[in-house]
Design an enzyme around this catalytic site. Structure first.
Site, PDB file in Angstrom:
ATOM      1  N   HIS A  52      -3.939-118.623  29.233  1.00 37.20           N
ATOM      2  CA  HIS A  52      -3.318-117.420  28.677  1.00 37.20           C
ATOM      3  C   HIS A  52      -2.867-116.510  29.803  1.00 37.20           C
ATOM      4  O   HIS A  52      -3.406-116.542  30.919  1.00 37.20           O
ATOM      5  CB  HIS A  52      -4.316-116.664  27.803  1.00 37.20           C
ATOM      6  N   GLU A  54      -3.308-113.289  30.319  1.00 35.50           N
ATOM      7  CA  GLU A  54      -4.337-112.389  30.843  1.00 35.50           C
ATOM      8  C   GLU A  54      -5.291-113.114  31.787  1.00 35.50           C
ATOM      9  O   GLU A  54      -5.659-112.571  32.836  1.00 35.50           O
ATOM     10  CB  GLU A  54      -5.154-111.760  29.702  1.00 35.50           C
ATOM     11  N   CYS A  82      -6.413-111.769  22.610  1.00 36.76           N
ATOM     12  CA  CYS A  82      -7.235-112.576  21.717  1.00 36.76           C
ATOM     13  C   CYS A  82      -8.712-112.396  22.116  1.00 36.76           C
ATOM     14  O   CYS A  82      -9.014-111.725  23.104  1.00 36.76           O
ATOM     15  CB  CYS A  82      -6.821-114.037  21.820  1.00 36.76           C
ATOM     16  N   CYS A  85      -9.415-113.491  25.823  1.00 31.68           N
ATOM     17  CA  CYS A  85      -8.829-112.591  26.815  1.00 31.68           C
ATOM     18  C   CYS A  85      -9.515-111.223  26.804  1.00 31.68           C
ATOM     19  O   CYS A  85      -9.737-110.631  27.863  1.00 31.68           O
ATOM     20  CB  CYS A  85      -7.333-112.465  26.593  1.00 31.68           C
TER      21      CYS A  85
END
Length: 149
Positions: A52, A54, A82, A85
């Site tokens: 991801h 992040e 999410c 993250c």
């Protein structure tokens, strides 16, 4: 100032389109304003559930400062984080989180749950809606293109 960081995150999100990844970009700024971490969603590109934006930006920022602690830093991401993250943000001790579009299915800044309001020993100040329209438009364009395939 915040809009400038989010525009950088949007530019990173744009790069996701070529690889078929959901367009999410992230930038981390040090307390002095220097960008120390950049990331974009690469789940499809790398075949990793953890790839991801992040997580990528946090890893780069940690390398830049030589520590896992990112105290005093601010994170700018085009989509509400999410659970994974949000946990990474809390664990890195990032002070401020700015996000663009809400994520109604998995968002952990208030859409589904607000992990930043729970009783963890470290908290981050969270603000949503920064360049929300631009962030949402990029996501809508991606999913519209996916439906046409």
């Amino acid at each position: 100032m915040e809009e400038g960081y989010m525009r950088q995150a949007l530019a990173l999100a744009e790069q996701c389109l070529a690889g078929g990844d959901v367009p999410v970009g992230c930038v981390i700024a040090a307390p002095d304003g220097t960008v120390i971490g950049r990331g974009r969603n690469r789940r499809e590109e790398r075949g990793l559930a953890t790839a991801h934006a992040e997580v990528e930006a946090i890893a780069q920022a940690c390398r830049a400062v030589g520590s896992w602690r990112l105290t005093g830093c601010a994170l700018y991401v085009t989509l509400e984080p999410c659970p994974m993250c949000a946990g990474a943000i809390l664990n890195a001790r990032i002070d401020r989180v700015w996000y663009g579009a809400r994520e109604e299915k998995t968002g952990c800044c208030g859409s589904v749950v607000n992990l930043f309001a729970e009783g963890f020993p470290y908290r981050a100040a969270v603000r949503g809606g920064l360049l929300e329209e631009e962030s949402r438009a990029l996501l809508q364009r991606f999913f519209r293109q996916r439906r046409e395939i």
